[in-house]
Structures are given as C-alpha cells and as structure tokens.
Design a protein around this motif. Structure first.
Motif, PDB file in Angstrom:
ATOM      1  N   UNK A  11       4.778   6.013  -5.246  1.00  0.00           N
ATOM      2  CA  UNK A  11       4.523   7.400  -5.639  1.00  0.00           C
ATOM      3  C   UNK A  11       4.032   7.483  -7.081  1.00  0.00           C
ATOM      4  N   UNK A  12       4.698   6.764  -7.988  1.00  0.00           N
ATOM      5  CA  UNK A  12       4.323   6.831  -9.403  1.00  0.00           C
ATOM      6  C   UNK A  12       2.973   6.176  -9.662  1.00  0.00           C
ATOM      7  N   UNK A  13       2.666   5.100  -8.936  1.00  0.00           N
ATOM      8  CA  UNK A  13       1.364   4.452  -9.102  1.00  0.00           C
ATOM      9  C   UNK A  13       0.239   5.381  -8.650  1.00  0.00           C
ATOM     10  N   UNK A  14       0.484   6.101  -7.556  1.00  0.00           N
ATOM     11  CA  UNK A  14      -0.514   7.058  -7.072  1.00  0.00           C
ATOM     12  C   UNK A  14      -0.679   8.206  -8.063  1.00  0.00           C
ATOM     13  N   UNK A  15       0.418   8.710  -8.592  1.00  0.00           N
ATOM     14  CA  UNK A  15       0.355   9.807  -9.559  1.00  0.00           C
ATOM     15  C   UNK A  15      -0.342   9.386 -10.848  1.00  0.00           C
ATOM     16  N   UNK A  16      -0.244   8.103 -11.194  1.00  0.00           N
ATOM     17  CA  UNK A  16      -0.877   7.585 -12.412  1.00  0.00           C
ATOM     18  C   UNK A  16      -2.356   7.267 -12.213  1.00  0.00           C
ATOM     19  N   UNK A  17      -2.876   7.490 -11.009  1.00  0.00           N
ATOM     20  CA  UNK A  17      -4.273   7.217 -10.674  1.00  0.00           C
ATOM     21  C   UNK A  17      -4.624   5.738 -10.882  1.00  0.00           C
ATOM     22  N   UNK A  18      -3.700   4.861 -10.525  1.00  0.00           N
ATOM     23  CA  UNK A  18      -3.962   3.433 -10.579  1.00  0.00           C
ATOM     24  C   UNK A  18      -4.561   2.960  -9.256  1.00  0.00           C
ATOM     25  N   UNK A  19      -5.448   1.976  -9.330  1.00  0.00           N
ATOM     26  CA  UNK A  19      -5.792   1.245  -8.117  1.00  0.00           C
ATOM     27  C   UNK A  19      -4.519   0.528  -7.686  1.00  0.00           C
ATOM     28  N   UNK A  20      -4.235   0.516  -6.391  1.00  0.00           N
ATOM     29  CA  UNK A  20      -2.988  -0.067  -5.897  1.00  0.00           C
ATOM     30  C   UNK A  20      -3.305  -1.224  -4.956  1.00  0.00           C
ATOM     31  N   UNK A  58       5.472  -7.388   8.616  1.00  0.00           N
ATOM     32  CA  UNK A  58       5.823  -8.674   9.226  1.00  0.00           C
ATOM     33  C   UNK A  58       6.421  -8.367  10.594  1.00  0.00           C
ATOM     34  N   UNK A  59       6.818  -9.393  11.322  1.00  0.00           N
ATOM     35  CA  UNK A  59       7.404  -9.181  12.644  1.00  0.00           C
ATOM     36  C   UNK A  59       8.666  -8.321  12.569  1.00  0.00           C
ATOM     37  N   UNK A  60       9.416  -8.464  11.490  1.00  0.00           N
ATOM     38  CA  UNK A  60      10.663  -7.707  11.357  1.00  0.00           C
ATOM     39  C   UNK A  60      10.488  -6.412  10.567  1.00  0.00           C
ATOM     40  N   UNK A  61       9.255  -6.130  10.080  1.00  0.00           N
ATOM     41  CA  UNK A  61       9.018  -4.943   9.262  1.00  0.00           C
ATOM     42  C   UNK A  61       7.796  -4.184   9.755  1.00  0.00           C
ATOM     43  N   UNK A  62       7.707  -3.947  11.022  1.00  0.00           N
ATOM     44  CA  UNK A  62       6.567  -3.206  11.558  1.00  0.00           C
ATOM     45  C   UNK A  62       6.637  -1.742  11.122  1.00  0.00           C
ATOM     46  N   UNK A  63       5.477  -1.162  10.878  1.00  0.00           N
ATOM     47  CA  UNK A  63       5.407   0.242  10.495  1.00  0.00           C
ATOM     48  C   UNK A  63       5.522   0.502   9.007  1.00  0.00           C
ATOM     49  N   UNK A  64       5.716  -0.547   8.204  1.00  0.00           N
ATOM     50  CA  UNK A  64       5.899  -0.344   6.762  1.00  0.00           C
ATOM     51  C   UNK A  64       4.622   0.144   6.084  1.00  0.00           C
ATOM     52  N   UNK A  65       3.468  -0.350   6.513  1.00  0.00           N
ATOM     53  CA  UNK A  65       2.228   0.113   5.906  1.00  0.00           C
ATOM     54  C   UNK A  65       1.997   1.581   6.222  1.00  0.00           C
ATOM     55  N   UNK A  66       2.320   1.996   7.417  1.00  0.00           N
ATOM     56  CA  UNK A  66       2.192   3.406   7.783  1.00  0.00           C
ATOM     57  C   UNK A  66       3.098   4.271   6.907  1.00  0.00           C
ATOM     58  N   UNK A  67       4.325   3.791   6.671  1.00  0.00           N
ATOM     59  CA  UNK A  67       5.246   4.531   5.797  1.00  0.00           C
ATOM     60  C   UNK A  67       4.687   4.625   4.383  1.00  0.00           C
ATOM     61  N   UNK A  68       4.125   3.520   3.904  1.00  0.00           N
ATOM     62  CA  UNK A  68       3.568   3.497   2.549  1.00  0.00           C
ATOM     63  C   UNK A  68       2.402   4.476   2.442  1.00  0.00           C
ATOM     64  N   UNK A  69       1.535   4.500   3.450  1.00  0.00           N
ATOM     65  CA  UNK A  69       0.397   5.417   3.431  1.00  0.00           C
ATOM     66  C   UNK A  69       0.862   6.873   3.446  1.00  0.00           C
ATOM     67  N   UNK A  70       1.917   7.147   4.199  1.00  0.00           N
ATOM     68  CA  UNK A  70       2.445   8.516   4.245  1.00  0.00           C
ATOM     69  C   UNK A  70       2.916   8.958   2.863  1.00  0.00           C
ATOM     70  N   UNK A  71       3.534   8.054   2.128  1.00  0.00           N
ATOM     71  CA  UNK A  71       3.974   8.365   0.763  1.00  0.00           C
ATOM     72  C   UNK A  71       2.771   8.594  -0.144  1.00  0.00           C
ATOM     73  N   UNK A  72       1.788   7.708  -0.060  1.00  0.00           N
ATOM     74  CA  UNK A  72       0.604   7.832  -0.913  1.00  0.00           C
ATOM     75  C   UNK A  72      -0.168   9.109  -0.625  1.00  0.00           C
ATOM     76  N   UNK A  73      -0.189   9.530   0.633  1.00  0.00           N
ATOM     77  CA  UNK A  73      -0.951  10.722   1.011  1.00  0.00           C
ATOM     78  C   UNK A  73      -0.296  12.016   0.556  1.00  0.00           C
ATOM     79  N   UNK A  74       0.914  11.955   0.029  1.00  0.00           N
ATOM     80  CA  UNK A  74       1.498  13.146  -0.590  1.00  0.00           C
ATOM     81  C   UNK A  74       0.845  13.418  -1.943  1.00  0.00           C
TER      82      UNK A  74
END
Length: 251
Positions: A150-159, A166-182
């Motif tokens: 959230x703070x990196x997006x607010x600071x207008x940084x390239x991220x 990973x196999x045990x962490x499916x859906x994490x990129x989707x969660x990250x994108x949802x945060x960034x899209x706020x």
C-alpha cells in the motif's frame, strides 16, 4: 596460518552466461560447494570433482552452518544462491550465524538479481525509484506485506514483486493486486518475467487489472509501473522526466 573463508556467491538468474566472472572464478576454485539443489543444477561446473553440500527448502540454517564448518576446516568453500546473495539470499543468514563458527571470514560475491535481469527482458521498467517486495509470508507476516504494498503504491514507486505465488500460496498475487488497486488506476502498466535466463523463459505485459487473474509461481517476477510508466512496442518503459521521454506516448 591458512585463512578460513566462506564465499557466499550469487550465480545470477539461471543461465551460466548471466554469472559474473568473479562468481565463476570463485566456484571453480572452491573444493566444496553448498546450495539448494535447484541452484546447484544451474551451475556449469563439474561438481563430481567437488564435495557438495545440499539441503532442501526450509533447510537454510543447516546449509549455512555446514558451509561455515567446512570453511573452518580449511576447505575452500562456496555457498551459492540464485540472483544476488544479499537480495533474499543467504548472505544475511550466514553473517548472522558467523559467530557460531569462530575464525571464518565471510566474503559476499554479488550477482545479477531477478529484478534487473527481468527488467532487461522487458525494456526499462526500473528507470526511476522502485521497491522490491516479496509476497512470501513464510518469514514475514502478511499484514506487514500488505502495508508495504500500500505504501509503495501511495509513494508512486515502481514495484517489483518476488515470490508472487507457490503451491501452498495460491491467490497471493490476486490479493496483492486488489490492495494495489485501492490506490492505482486499473490501466496502470504491469508485466511479468518467468524463468529468467532459463529454459521456458517468457514475458508478458498488460495492466494491473489484467494481472489480477494471471497468477504466477516462485519463478515469476512481477513489475508494476509508476505514473510515468508506459508500454511501447511491447516494451515497458518508466520515464525519468527527460523532455524526449515525456513526449513519447504509449503504443
């Protein structure tokens, strides 16, 4: 008295040509090579002539300890890491554990990290200030990762995102994108580079909204542009502010 040295070596993104000459020389010169099995398999060195120390995922402390002990015994030892050993590698852990094995000097040999290797494939996405964030919550609480996104997006940084899923962490990129899209507009340029410098190397460019449904794995590096980033002729370019750059349009 013979000096005991443990070399912590970055082997780059994967292809032997991406390894620095210093890293190659150190690995060739050492009689003991320690590392994660996958990274050992990427070396173009004949390991049959060397003693090999390998441990799997979650065996990092054992690997570092055994490498330190090998160096303490007077053997020329290298602990190899993908990319750069000081960027999500073993350099920090080895240095923290160094006091457990007195008399060993640790030397870090840098390598090309995935962020810059992938950026070269994509064009020039890192031309301005950027933040590198790992989405792995194995050692970092997810709440802290969310705040950093959230703070990196607010600071207008390239991220740049490492370890998106990973196999045990499916859906994490989707969660990250949802945060960034706020914070970010849905059409903000985004890209991925996978298997950088290895067989099956591939890149993708699009938008953060499109990225939401793409998924990824531990071999995928993700790029989110800042407000000056454009996609032009298949390349991702972050403009620094030169007049010639700013006249350039997407397309």
């Amino acid at each position: 008295m013979k000096q005991s040295i443990l070399y912590v070596v970055g082997i780059g993104p994967g292809h032997p040509a991406g390894m620095t000459e210093e890293a190659r020389r150190v690995i060739e010169d050492c009689e003991v090579i320690a590392g994660y099995p996958l990274y050992l398999s990427l070396l173009d060195t004949d390991l049959s002539r060397k003693t090999v120390i390998k441990t799997g995922m979650t065996g990092e402390e054992e690997r570092c300890r055994r490498a330190l002990q090998s160096a303490a015994e007077g053997k020329k030892t290298a602990l190899v890491c993908s990319g750069d050993p000081g960027v999500y590698g073993m350099a920090g852990l080895v240095l923290a554990m160094q006091e457990e094995v007195p008399g060993v000097t640790v030397r870090v040999i840098p390598g090309v990290t995935a962020a810059t290797a992938g950026a070269a494939l994509l064009g020039a996405p890192l031309m301005h200030d950027f933040a590198v964030i790992s989405l792995s919550d194995r050692l970092t609480p997810w709440e802290k990762i969310e705040k950093r996104l959230l703070l990196a997006a607010e600071a207008d940084l390239v991220i740049v995102l490492y370890n998106p899923e990973s196999k045990s962490r499916s859906g994490y990129l989707q969660k990250a994108c949802s945060i960034l899209l706020t914070v970010l507009p849905p059409d903000r340029p985004a890209a991925t580079a996978r298997n950088i410098g290895r067989e099956g190397e591939e890149v993708w460019t699009g938008t953060v909204k499109e990225l939401t449904n793409r998924g990824g794995d531990m071999f995928t590096t993700v790029y989110i542009g800042n407000s000056t980033t454009i996609l032009k002729k298949g390349k991702m370019i972050t403009r620094r502010g030169y007049p010639g750059e700013m006249r350039s349009r997407e397309g």
